[in-house]
Design a protein around this motif. Structure first.
Motif, PDB file in Angstrom:
ATOM      1  N   LEU A 140      40.885 -24.639 164.293  1.00 29.18           N
ATOM      2  CA  LEU A 140      40.005 -24.402 163.199  1.00 29.18           C
ATOM      3  C   LEU A 140      41.181 -24.101 162.110  1.00 29.18           C
ATOM      4  CD1 LEU A 140      37.328 -24.460 161.803  1.00 29.18           C
ATOM      5  CD2 LEU A 140      37.134 -21.730 162.291  1.00 29.18           C
ATOM      6  N   LEU A 141      41.031 -25.094 161.085  1.00 29.73           N
ATOM      7  CA  LEU A 141      42.287 -24.544 160.128  1.00 29.73           C
ATOM      8  C   LEU A 141      41.765 -24.681 158.583  1.00 29.73           C
ATOM      9  CD1 LEU A 141      45.428 -24.794 159.409  1.00 29.73           C
ATOM     10  CD2 LEU A 141      45.307 -27.456 159.103  1.00 29.73           C
ATOM     11  N   ALA A 142      42.364 -23.577 157.809  1.00 31.38           N
ATOM     12  CA  ALA A 142      41.864 -23.450 156.451  1.00 31.38           C
ATOM     13  C   ALA A 142      43.099 -23.547 155.343  1.00 31.38           C
ATOM     14  CB  ALA A 142      41.220 -22.331 156.209  1.00 31.38           C
ATOM     15  N   ILE A 143      42.898 -24.507 154.581  1.00 25.93           N
ATOM     16  CA  ILE A 143      44.297 -24.607 153.842  1.00 25.93           C
ATOM     17  C   ILE A 143      43.765 -25.116 152.436  1.00 25.93           C
ATOM     18  CG2 ILE A 143      44.871 -26.970 154.587  1.00 25.93           C
ATOM     19  CD1 ILE A 143      47.648 -26.186 154.234  1.00 25.93           C
ATOM     20  N   PRO A 144      43.022 -24.254 151.581  1.00 24.79           N
ATOM     21  CA  PRO A 144      42.311 -24.497 150.356  1.00 24.79           C
ATOM     22  C   PRO A 144      43.411 -24.724 149.372  1.00 24.79           C
ATOM     23  CG  PRO A 144      42.221 -22.033 150.897  1.00 24.79           C
ATOM     24  CD  PRO A 144      42.714 -22.867 152.079  1.00 24.79           C
ATOM     25  N   GLU A 145      44.657 -24.364 149.328  1.00 23.40           N
ATOM     26  CA  GLU A 145      45.496 -24.694 148.093  1.00 23.40           C
ATOM     27  C   GLU A 145      45.868 -26.221 148.109  1.00 23.40           C
ATOM     28  OE1 GLU A 145      48.588 -21.857 149.064  1.00 23.40           O
ATOM     29  OE2 GLU A 145      47.683 -20.173 147.865  1.00 23.40           O
ATOM     30  N   LEU A 146      45.868 -26.632 149.217  1.00 19.25           N
ATOM     31  CA  LEU A 146      46.327 -27.972 149.130  1.00 19.25           C
ATOM     32  C   LEU A 146      45.329 -28.874 148.419  1.00 19.25           C
ATOM     33  CD1 LEU A 146      47.839 -30.702 150.000  1.00 19.25           C
ATOM     34  CD2 LEU A 146      46.713 -30.342 152.353  1.00 19.25           C
ATOM     35  N   PHE A 147      44.058 -28.611 148.550  1.00  9.95           N
ATOM     36  CA  PHE A 147      43.015 -29.406 147.901  1.00  9.95           C
ATOM     37  C   PHE A 147      42.579 -28.996 146.764  1.00  9.95           C
ATOM     38  CE2 PHE A 147      42.455 -29.710 152.577  1.00  9.95           C
ATOM     39  CZ  PHE A 147      42.535 -31.047 152.814  1.00  9.95           C
ATOM     40  N   GLU A 148      43.204 -27.636 146.112  1.00 12.24           N
ATOM     41  CA  GLU A 148      43.127 -27.248 144.929  1.00 12.24           C
ATOM     42  C   GLU A 148      44.107 -28.262 144.141  1.00 12.24           C
ATOM     43  OE1 GLU A 148      43.588 -22.995 145.245  1.00 12.24           O
ATOM     44  OE2 GLU A 148      41.543 -22.797 145.523  1.00 12.24           O
ATOM     45  N   ALA A 149      45.252 -28.307 144.746  1.00  9.87           N
ATOM     46  CA  ALA A 149      46.412 -29.103 143.849  1.00  9.87           C
ATOM     47  C   ALA A 149      46.022 -30.422 143.974  1.00  9.87           C
ATOM     48  CB  ALA A 149      47.563 -29.084 144.832  1.00  9.87           C
ATOM     49  N   LEU A 150      45.271 -30.987 144.848  1.00  7.12           N
ATOM     50  CA  LEU A 150      44.727 -32.526 144.839  1.00  7.12           C
ATOM     51  C   LEU A 150      43.717 -32.587 143.585  1.00  7.12           C
ATOM     52  CD1 LEU A 150      44.869 -33.538 148.453  1.00  7.12           C
ATOM     53  CD2 LEU A 150      45.904 -34.685 146.651  1.00  7.12           C
ATOM     54  N   GLY A 151      42.986 -31.528 143.417  1.00  4.21           N
ATOM     55  CA  GLY A 151      41.840 -31.614 142.261  1.00  4.21           C
ATOM     56  C   GLY A 151      40.651 -32.016 142.987  1.00  4.21           C
ATOM     57  N   ASP A 152      40.511 -31.765 144.523  1.00  4.56           N
ATOM     58  CA  ASP A 152      39.305 -32.033 145.209  1.00  4.56           C
ATOM     59  C   ASP A 152      38.628 -30.739 145.396  1.00  4.56           C
ATOM     60  OD1 ASP A 152      37.453 -32.823 147.224  1.00  4.56           O
ATOM     61  OD2 ASP A 152      38.917 -34.088 148.594  1.00  4.56           O
ATOM     62  N   SER A 153      37.644 -30.441 144.651  1.00  6.86           N
ATOM     63  CA  SER A 153      37.000 -29.045 144.407  1.00  6.86           C
ATOM     64  C   SER A 153      35.917 -28.971 145.662  1.00  6.86           C
ATOM     65  CB  SER A 153      36.151 -28.958 143.023  1.00  6.86           C
ATOM     66  OG  SER A 153      35.378 -30.049 142.912  1.00  6.86           O
ATOM     67  N   ARG A 154      35.588 -30.215 146.101  1.00 14.58           N
ATOM     68  CA  ARG A 154      34.616 -30.167 147.159  1.00 14.58           C
ATOM     69  C   ARG A 154      35.331 -29.468 148.593  1.00 14.58           C
ATOM     70  NH1 ARG A 154      30.963 -35.278 149.680  1.00 14.58           N
ATOM     71  NH2 ARG A 154      29.849 -33.801 151.106  1.00 14.58           N
ATOM     72  N   ALA A 155      36.699 -30.322 148.846  1.00 16.81           N
ATOM     73  CA  ALA A 155      37.449 -30.119 149.868  1.00 16.81           C
ATOM     74  C   ALA A 155      37.926 -28.708 149.811  1.00 16.81           C
ATOM     75  CB  ALA A 155      38.399 -30.894 150.144  1.00 16.81           C
ATOM     76  N   ALA A 156      38.098 -28.346 148.638  1.00 11.12           N
ATOM     77  CA  ALA A 156      38.785 -26.999 148.782  1.00 11.12           C
ATOM     78  C   ALA A 156      37.726 -25.966 148.776  1.00 11.12           C
ATOM     79  CB  ALA A 156      39.476 -26.714 147.084  1.00 11.12           C
ATOM     80  N   GLY A 157      36.483 -25.927 148.458  1.00 11.25           N
ATOM     81  CA  GLY A 157      35.494 -25.265 148.704  1.00 11.25           C
ATOM     82  C   GLY A 157      34.973 -25.133 150.138  1.00 11.25           C
ATOM     83  N   LYS A 158      35.038 -26.262 150.947  1.00 15.09           N
ATOM     84  CA  LYS A 158      35.099 -26.305 152.315  1.00 15.09           C
ATOM     85  C   LYS A 158      36.112 -25.516 153.041  1.00 15.09           C
ATOM     86  CE  LYS A 158      32.328 -30.567 152.992  1.00 15.09           C
ATOM     87  NZ  LYS A 158      32.474 -31.832 153.290  1.00 15.09           N
ATOM     88  N   HIS A 159      37.249 -25.569 152.568  1.00 13.13           N
ATOM     89  CA  HIS A 159      38.485 -24.743 153.080  1.00 13.13           C
ATOM     90  C   HIS A 159      38.248 -23.396 152.735  1.00 13.13           C
ATOM     91  CE1 HIS A 159      40.996 -27.879 155.152  1.00 13.13           C
ATOM     92  NE2 HIS A 159      40.238 -28.690 154.493  1.00 13.13           N
ATOM     93  N   HIS A 160      37.785 -23.001 151.685  1.00 10.80           N
ATOM     94  CA  HIS A 160      37.541 -21.404 151.289  1.00 10.80           C
ATOM     95  C   HIS A 160      36.576 -20.924 152.206  1.00 10.80           C
ATOM     96  CE1 HIS A 160      40.191 -20.594 147.955  1.00 10.80           C
ATOM     97  NE2 HIS A 160      39.963 -21.895 147.219  1.00 10.80           N
TER      98      HIS A 160
END
Length: 452
Positions: free
Chosen positions: A416-436
């Motif tokens: 189970l992996l969480a890495i929100p900073e990557l998706f924030e850098a991509l501008g993918d707020s939906r994926a970033a929210g899931k990872h948060h």
């Protein structure tokens, strides 16, 4: 001078080791502030015993008894300054031996007659000691330190005092001025290794590789430099560098968000004073994996690692930021090695660097993130919480990195992996929210396990 003190001083003068000096004079401690010859010998012994617990108290006794005696004040200040030395990256102490030495030197200078004040051996030495003390008191006293050392140099342009001036500039990270003073000190005394080191450090900071190479070669270190490149010394062993950091508050950190401290990372030296950081920081720092950094020549520690003594150097500055991308991750694996296996599925140059692991025995539903949902707990299973950073070369696009990470995750469903900073850098707020959300679930799992 009775009671055997004369014989004790003669024995101290004839002694061939420091222990014998102390054995001779220690019985006469009660006379320290009444017998100037004893005080002089005592201060000289104290200068070589900088960790003596009673050093400050003994130096103060002499300073209070003879505040206008330039010789005794100078010896007491020398002992205090040895005790006051600190790594260049540590915050200064507002009170302590350096502050005592600065005040004592100033008071003694005020008591001298004009001839003594203008004598380099008397007034000059006291000005230089005061400059040394003020430098150790931190950047807010740097202007005073420069003024003090300039007074000493006006009486005589000594190499040691010119070197001290360079040290003041090094503490201010004014490498241009540091190079000028260090070079002049080295020209006056070419055999002094500390002078050559500071020339090389300042020249490297300024990108003047030819001057740095010449300084290294002057002390027997074979350095080279290609056009437009920093100096290079082949075959140097990995070292460690101490970085100032601030806590991030993520799981496993152990520090509040605003807590300041130090973190030690690995570096591959390119010369004795600079190199590339080869491990990432856990907390927020001024430098990170892939950065080329400059460090001071005096290590803060030397430790054993795999049978080799490894120095740890204090950071001076970042010379060149690396182009690597660095993203914190928090993960949970069911068995050892699953994070490593996931990392093996990433493109060349990308790495999941684990800082640490915490093992918990938890209900499977709790481990899956249901800590906030009332449920009947299942038999506990072992889960491993891992925290670290995803590192990737700058040439790899974020999109390609995210796709490769997702493919590797699917191939390793036990993680189970969480890495929100990557998706924030991509501008993918939906994926970033899931990872948060996933990050929060893993942190709650850690908290649930910690409270068991």
């Amino acid at each position: 001078m009775g009671d055997g003190l004369e014989e004790a001083l003669a024995a101290a003068a004839a002694a061939t080791d420091l222990g014998s000096v102390w054995d001779a004079i220690q019985p006469y401690e009660a006379q320290l502030d009444v017998e100037p010859r004893l005080a002089g010998v005592w201060m000289e012994a104290l200068r070589a015993t900088s960790r003596r617990p009673t050093l400050i108290a003994e130096a103060e006794r002499v300073l209070e008894a003879w505040p206008g005696d330039a010789v005794l004040v100078g010896r007491a200040c020398a002992a205090l300054l040895n005790a006051a030395e600190r790594p260049i990256d540590e915050p200064p102490l507002e009170a302590g031996p350096a502050a005592i030495a600065a005040g004592a030197a100033a008071r003694c200078l005020g008591r001298l007659d004009d001839d003594a004040r203008l004598d380099p051996r008397v007034g000059g030495r006291l000005h230089a000691q005061r400059a040394h003390a003020l430098r150790l008191l931190g950047p807010l006293r740097a202007d005073e330190a420069l003024a003090a050392i300039d007074r000493a140099l006006a009486l005589e342009d000594r190499a040691q005092w010119r070197f001290e001036r360079g040290l003041v500039h090094k503490h201010r990270r004014d490498f241009e001025a540091m190079l000028e003073d260090s070079r002049r000190a080295l020209e006056a005394e070419p055999s002094r290794r500390p002078y050559a080191w500071n020339v090389a450090i300042a020249a490297t900071a300024l990108g003047r590789s030819e001057a740095a190479v010449a300084a290294w070669r002057a002390i027997g270190i074979e350095a080279t430099a290609a056009p437009g490149a920093l100096p290079l010394v082949e075959g140097m062993e990995p070292a460690r560098v101490r970085l100032p950091t601030r806590g991030t508050g993520h799981a496993g950190d152990g520090l509040p968000v605003k807590a300041a401290g130090f973190e030690i990372v690995w570096a591959q030296p390119l010369s004795p004073c600079h190199g590339v950081l080869r491990s990432p920081t856990q907390r927020d720092a001024v430098a990170d994996f892939g950065d080329v950094v400059l460090w001071d020549g005096a290590p803060v520690a030397v430790t054993e690692h795999e049978g080799r003594r490894v120095p740890c150097f204090p950071l001076l500055t970042v010379l060149k930021p690396g182009d690597e991308r660095r993203f914190r991750f928090l993960a949970m694996q069911q068995r050892p090695g699953q994070i490593d296996a996931l990392g093996e599925g990433l493109p060349d140059g990308a790495l999941l660097y684990a800082h640490g692991e915490r093992v918990e025995r938890l209900c499977p539903r709790c481990a899956a993130g249901d800590t906030m949902v009332r449920h009947e707990h299942l038999p506990p299973e072992e889960h491993r919480l891992v925290f670290g950073k995803l590192l990737a070369p700058g040439a790899l696009t974020l999109e390609a990195l995210a796709e490769a990470l997702e493919a590797a995750r699917r191939a390793n469903p036990g993680v189970l992996l969480a890495i929100p900073e990557l998706f924030e850098a991509l501008g993918d707020s939906r994926a970033a929210g899931k990872h948060h959300q996933r990050w929060g679930a893993i942190e709650r799992t850690a908290q649930a396990g910690g409270g068991r």
